[in-house]
Design an enzyme around this catalytic site. Structure first.
Site, short mmCIF file in Angstrom:
data_model
loop_
_atom_site.label_atom_id
_atom_site.label_comp_id
_atom_site.label_asym_id
_atom_site.label_seq_id
_atom_site.Cartn_x
_atom_site.Cartn_y
_atom_site.Cartn_z
N LYS A 181 -2.71 5.80 -4.45
CA LYS A 181 -3.84 6.69 -4.16
C LYS A 181 -3.68 8.04 -4.85
CE LYS A 181 -3.77 4.63 0.46
NZ LYS A 181 -2.34 4.60 0.86
N ASP A 231 0.83 -1.20 0.00
CA ASP A 231 0.00 0.00 0.00
C ASP A 231 0.87 1.25 0.00
OD1 ASP A 231 -2.92 1.10 0.69
OD2 ASP A 231 -1.45 2.27 1.81
N TYR A 248 3.08 9.83 -0.64
CA TYR A 248 4.16 9.25 0.19
C TYR A 248 5.54 9.46 -0.46
CZ TYR A 248 0.29 6.60 2.36
OH TYR A 248 -0.88 6.22 2.96
N HIS A 275 -7.75 9.39 -2.07
CA HIS A 275 -7.12 9.40 -0.74
C HIS A 275 -8.01 10.04 0.35
CE1 HIS A 275 -2.74 9.12 0.88
NE2 HIS A 275 -3.59 8.96 1.87
#
Ligand code: NAD
Length: 270
Positions: free
Chosen positions: A74, A44, A49, A107
């Protein structure tokens, strides 16, 4: 315990995976490779990120066939909207070095934008470049609003969920809609691992509190993606298929709920 959960569209999603929030690009490569070497199939990540390249590299280094893996990324808030969703998705694929993802998620429910984003997500799904699509941090009312304009129902909702935030009402609603529940911060970001109830239950099974929590998610039909960058913990977190929590132990853990959020409130996040 089945290792996969069948989503509403028939796709099999692993019930346990590795999360890589707050993991540097370089560490993401090692963590993902260690995870896959230790029989994780679900990874994930998210564009925000800033480690999709590292994740893709870890996947390639593992040498495991792409079809054996389930990769989630996402759509970030700033990229929401119809055209920008298509663009952001293409950029994520490029950074990952993949030609499809298994699951693409919105998200956060950015007001006034998520329905347009969803229209693009539906097209991405229909093109086969995302095998499943879903949402994250959506409350029931967000999903109801999305469904007003949607052709395709989200297959997954990834929400903050751990023994101190059990989200029973939202889970009941999602189950009634056939939307799979996936927990983020499933270990309470490591902050609940000293909880005496969890430690004590762990002792009686010769397991750690982290393993007890992960097992509680699995037995509650919740997909779970604990994060770690340490090989030993990555191994520990998947070593949960050889014991079972009793009904009483499950109830004891359910009673730890105090509705405490560690992350942002989906009704007030920006
Ligand atoms: P988590 O609950 O998985 O906790 C991770 C922390 O727990 C680690 O940093 C470490 O300190 C500790 N830990 C992990 N395994 C351990 C072990 N075996 N023994 C002792 N300590 C251990 O926290 P998280 O990273 O916030 O959540 C997991 C994943 O969920 C993220 O990495 C990300 O992929 C996803 N996520 C999604 C959202 C979203 O908005 N959709 C938000 C947050 C996180």
């Amino acid at each position: 315990m089945e290792k996969n959960k069948r989503l509403a569209n028939g796709i099999e999603m692993p019930r346990l995976g590795l999360g890589v929030w707050r993991v540097e690009e370089v560490d993401a490569t090692n963590s993902v490779r260690w995870a896959i070497e230790n029989d994780y199939h679900l990874i994930d990540t998210a564009s925000v990120y800033k480690n999709e390249k590292g994740v893709g590299e870890g996947i390639r280094q593992s040498g495991v066939e792409r079809e054996e893996l389930f990769v989630t990324t996402k759509l970030w808030n700033a990229d929401q909207g119809y055209d920008s969703t298509h663009q952001a998705f293409n950029e994520s694929l490029k950074r990952l070095g993949l030609d499809y993802v298994d699951l693409y998620l919105i998200h956060w429910p950015v007001a006034g934008k998520f329905s347009d984003s969803w229209r693009a997500m539906e097209e991405i799904y229909e093109s086969g470049r995302a095998k499943a699509i879903g949402v994250s941090n959506f409350q029931q009312h967000h999903i109801e609003e999305l469904m007003n304009a949607a052709k395709i129902k989200p297959m997954v909702n990834q929400i903050e969920l751990h023994p101190t935030l059990t989200q029973v009402d939202l889970r009941t609603y999602l189950a009634s809609e056939g939307i799979a529940v996936e927990a983020w911060s499933p270990l309470g970001q490591g902050k609940i691992l000293q909880n005496p109830t969890l430690v004590e239950i762990g002792k009686s099974h010769k397991k750690s509190a982290a393993q007890v929590i992960i097992r509680w998610h699995l037995q509650s039909d919740i997909i779970v993606i604990p994060k770690s960058v340490h090989e030993e913990r990555i191994k520990e977190n998947i070593n949960v298929f050889d014991f079972e929590l009793s009904v009483e132990e499950m109830e004891k853990i359910n009673r730890l709920n105090i509705n405490e959020r560690l992350g942002a409130d989906p009704d007030n996040f920006d």
